[in-house]
Design a protein around this motif. Sequence first.
Motif, short mmCIF file in Angstrom:
data_model
loop_
_atom_site.label_atom_id
_atom_site.label_comp_id
_atom_site.label_asym_id
_atom_site.label_seq_id
_atom_site.Cartn_x
_atom_site.Cartn_y
_atom_site.Cartn_z
N LYS A 1 0.92 -1.46 -0.04
CA LYS A 1 -0.22 0.23 0.03
C LYS A 1 1.00 1.31 0.14
O LYS A 1 0.05 2.73 0.13
CB LYS A 1 -1.17 -0.30 1.05
N PHE A 2 2.27 0.99 0.56
CA PHE A 2 2.87 2.09 -0.03
C PHE A 2 3.81 2.47 -0.80
O PHE A 2 4.61 3.38 -1.49
CB PHE A 2 3.89 2.54 1.71
N ILE A 3 3.64 1.27 -1.92
CA ILE A 3 4.59 1.53 -2.81
C ILE A 3 3.54 1.37 -4.82
O ILE A 3 2.46 0.56 -4.88
CB ILE A 3 5.72 0.13 -2.77
N SER A 4 4.14 2.76 -5.22
CA SER A 4 3.06 2.71 -6.65
C SER A 4 4.74 2.58 -7.30
O SER A 4 4.91 3.68 -7.84
CB SER A 4 2.46 3.62 -6.72
N LEU A 5 4.35 1.70 -8.06
CA LEU A 5 5.48 2.06 -9.49
C LEU A 5 5.22 1.59 -10.84
O LEU A 5 3.95 1.25 -10.96
CB LEU A 5 6.87 1.01 -8.71
N GLY B 1 10.68 0.88 1.37
CA GLY B 1 10.69 1.98 -0.33
C GLY B 1 12.01 1.76 -1.25
O GLY B 1 11.63 1.94 -2.69
N LYS B 2 12.28 2.33 -0.01
CA LYS B 2 13.53 3.34 -1.55
C LYS B 2 14.91 1.43 -1.95
O LYS B 2 15.19 1.59 -2.90
CB LYS B 2 15.04 3.19 -0.73
N ARG B 3 14.38 0.26 -1.54
CA ARG B 3 14.90 -0.49 -1.83
C ARG B 3 14.49 -1.16 -3.32
O ARG B 3 14.31 -1.55 -4.22
CB ARG B 3 14.87 -2.11 -0.49
N ALA B 4 12.62 -0.82 -3.20
CA ALA B 4 11.63 -1.66 -4.20
C ALA B 4 12.33 -0.41 -5.01
O ALA B 4 12.80 -0.50 -6.37
CB ALA B 4 10.67 -1.36 -3.80
N LEU B 5 12.62 1.27 -4.92
CA LEU B 5 12.65 1.97 -6.12
C LEU B 5 14.42 1.73 -6.81
O LEU B 5 14.23 1.85 -8.25
CB LEU B 5 12.99 3.52 -5.61
N PHE B 6 15.24 1.04 -5.89
CA PHE B 6 16.22 0.64 -6.79
C PHE B 6 16.77 -0.44 -6.97
O PHE B 6 17.52 -0.53 -7.53
CB PHE B 6 17.36 1.74 -5.33
N GLU B 7 16.24 -1.70 -6.80
CA GLU B 7 16.57 -2.75 -7.52
C GLU B 7 16.48 -3.30 -8.35
O GLU B 7 15.49 -2.21 -9.82
CB GLU B 7 15.78 -4.16 -6.39
N VAL C 1 6.57 9.16 1.55
CA VAL C 1 6.65 10.16 1.06
C VAL C 1 7.39 10.97 0.17
O VAL C 1 7.67 11.87 0.15
CB VAL C 1 7.39 11.15 3.01
N HIS C 2 7.83 9.84 -0.63
CA HIS C 2 8.38 10.59 -1.47
C HIS C 2 8.39 10.13 -2.96
O HIS C 2 7.45 8.47 -2.57
CB HIS C 2 10.57 9.99 -1.82
N ASN C 3 8.00 10.41 -4.05
CA ASN C 3 8.50 10.18 -5.50
C ASN C 3 9.23 9.87 -5.73
O ASN C 3 10.49 10.14 -5.69
CB ASN C 3 7.87 11.12 -6.68
N GLY C 4 10.15 8.97 -6.77
CA GLY C 4 11.61 8.51 -6.60
C GLY C 4 10.80 8.06 -8.96
O GLY C 4 10.48 8.19 -9.71
N VAL C 5 12.34 8.31 -9.76
CA VAL C 5 12.48 8.38 -10.87
C VAL C 5 13.89 7.94 -11.48
O VAL C 5 15.07 8.14 -10.74
CB VAL C 5 12.20 9.46 -11.78
N VAL C 6 13.93 6.38 -12.07
CA VAL C 6 15.39 5.98 -12.14
C VAL C 6 14.81 6.15 -13.56
O VAL C 6 14.51 5.78 -14.76
CB VAL C 6 14.87 4.47 -12.04
N ALA C 7 16.26 6.96 -14.66
CA ALA C 7 15.86 7.47 -16.40
C ALA C 7 17.65 7.36 -16.55
O ALA C 7 18.65 6.63 -15.94
CB ALA C 7 15.45 8.64 -15.97
N ARG C 8 17.24 7.14 -17.28
CA ARG C 8 18.78 6.92 -18.33
C ARG C 8 18.65 7.94 -19.59
O ARG C 8 17.96 8.31 -20.08
CB ARG C 8 18.32 5.54 -19.38
N ILE C 9 19.81 8.28 -19.65
CA ILE C 9 19.52 9.42 -21.34
C ILE C 9 19.52 8.98 -22.36
O ILE C 9 19.31 7.82 -22.48
CB ILE C 9 21.44 9.91 -20.89
N ARG C 10 18.51 9.96 -22.90
CA ARG C 10 17.33 9.35 -24.25
C ARG C 10 18.89 9.60 -25.32
O ARG C 10 19.84 10.76 -25.55
CB ARG C 10 16.79 10.73 -24.60
#
Length: 351
Positions: free
Chosen positions: A43-47, A157-163, A342-351
């Motif tokens: 419930k705390f994570i929406s990816l 939450g950070k581990r979910a974002l970073f994995e 309490v944070h948004n998170g984005v993992v991105a790469r250079i287009r």
Amino acid sequence: MNVNAGPAAATDPPFTAAEMEHTELMPNYRVDLRSHASPEYQKFISLNPVHDWSLLSWKDVGKPYEVKSVAQDRKAWEREHGTSMDAHTAWTHFNQSFHQWFIKDVPAEIAKEKAEFFKNLKAFNFHQIREGIGDVVRIHLWNYVHRIQDGVWDPRGKRALFEGLDVQKPRILFLGAAEGYEAMQLAAMYPGAEVVMVDYDEYCRTTRFVEFPDAYPFLGANPRTGSPQVYYKHDFNIEYVVDDIRRLPFGREFDIVLSVGLLEHFPDEIKPEVVDWHRRFLKPGGYAIMTTPRNQLRSRLFYQIMADVMNHTYRELMTVQQMGLYIYENGMDICRHGYIKVHNGVVARIR
């Protein structure tokens, strides 16, 4: 300056992988070795709620919410100096104020504030009563947000974002690193990492990082078996650089460039430059990871009540769609995005 804490102390570490799924409240933080994949945590994570960033527009998402309340000590400084507080001074005030909350013995502080409040109540000291109510509310709010909910560090939450990043023994650059929490979590998940932390406030290196608790456990992976392993600050290879991001001498040499709560401190005309700070240091195929505070009612209330602690600089609260659109429109493809406590998170790469 290399600040690697060196070999582990002779005493046994307080937690090992045998305590997997353990959680415990310490006086000033929560230990949490539980899995982020547990059903009750979802419930705390929406990816990945946005399926095609090219179809999203500012008309669809609106603009971020600007936090306008300002810390009293900033107002006092500006009255004294007759000018707006400059960015470096603002960050210094913020870091020193914020760090004092991280090192509090929260249960003891709650007891002290309650005792002081009732003492003033009995003495009919109405000025102190009014101030005391604010102190009691702030310490209880900090207790709930940081210790009970673990919303500031939010390891699961950070581990979910970073994995799932395609990296081996990565070089990690953390921009605006403060105490360095997220880079250490990444280093635990991707063993053998080399971490360079950067902040232009010396206090972050000498105090916020140095006083980060040595006993705090980071759940990561054993590089030989892939099974869970617990790491501590002294296990990581860390260099801490005090400098302006714009003057850094590095080239495109990092597998991961990370920032936490950086993008939202700049108005729209500066945000493309902030995104570029991440791009300019990335190897081809490397990852930019960014987080910002979420625009939700609880966050607005938090920044209002904690204004004296938090609000020294320009600050926005964003939705993940707003945050992602800034990043996408400035030359990045988004690999993963979402919100955690309490944070948004984005993992991105250079287009």
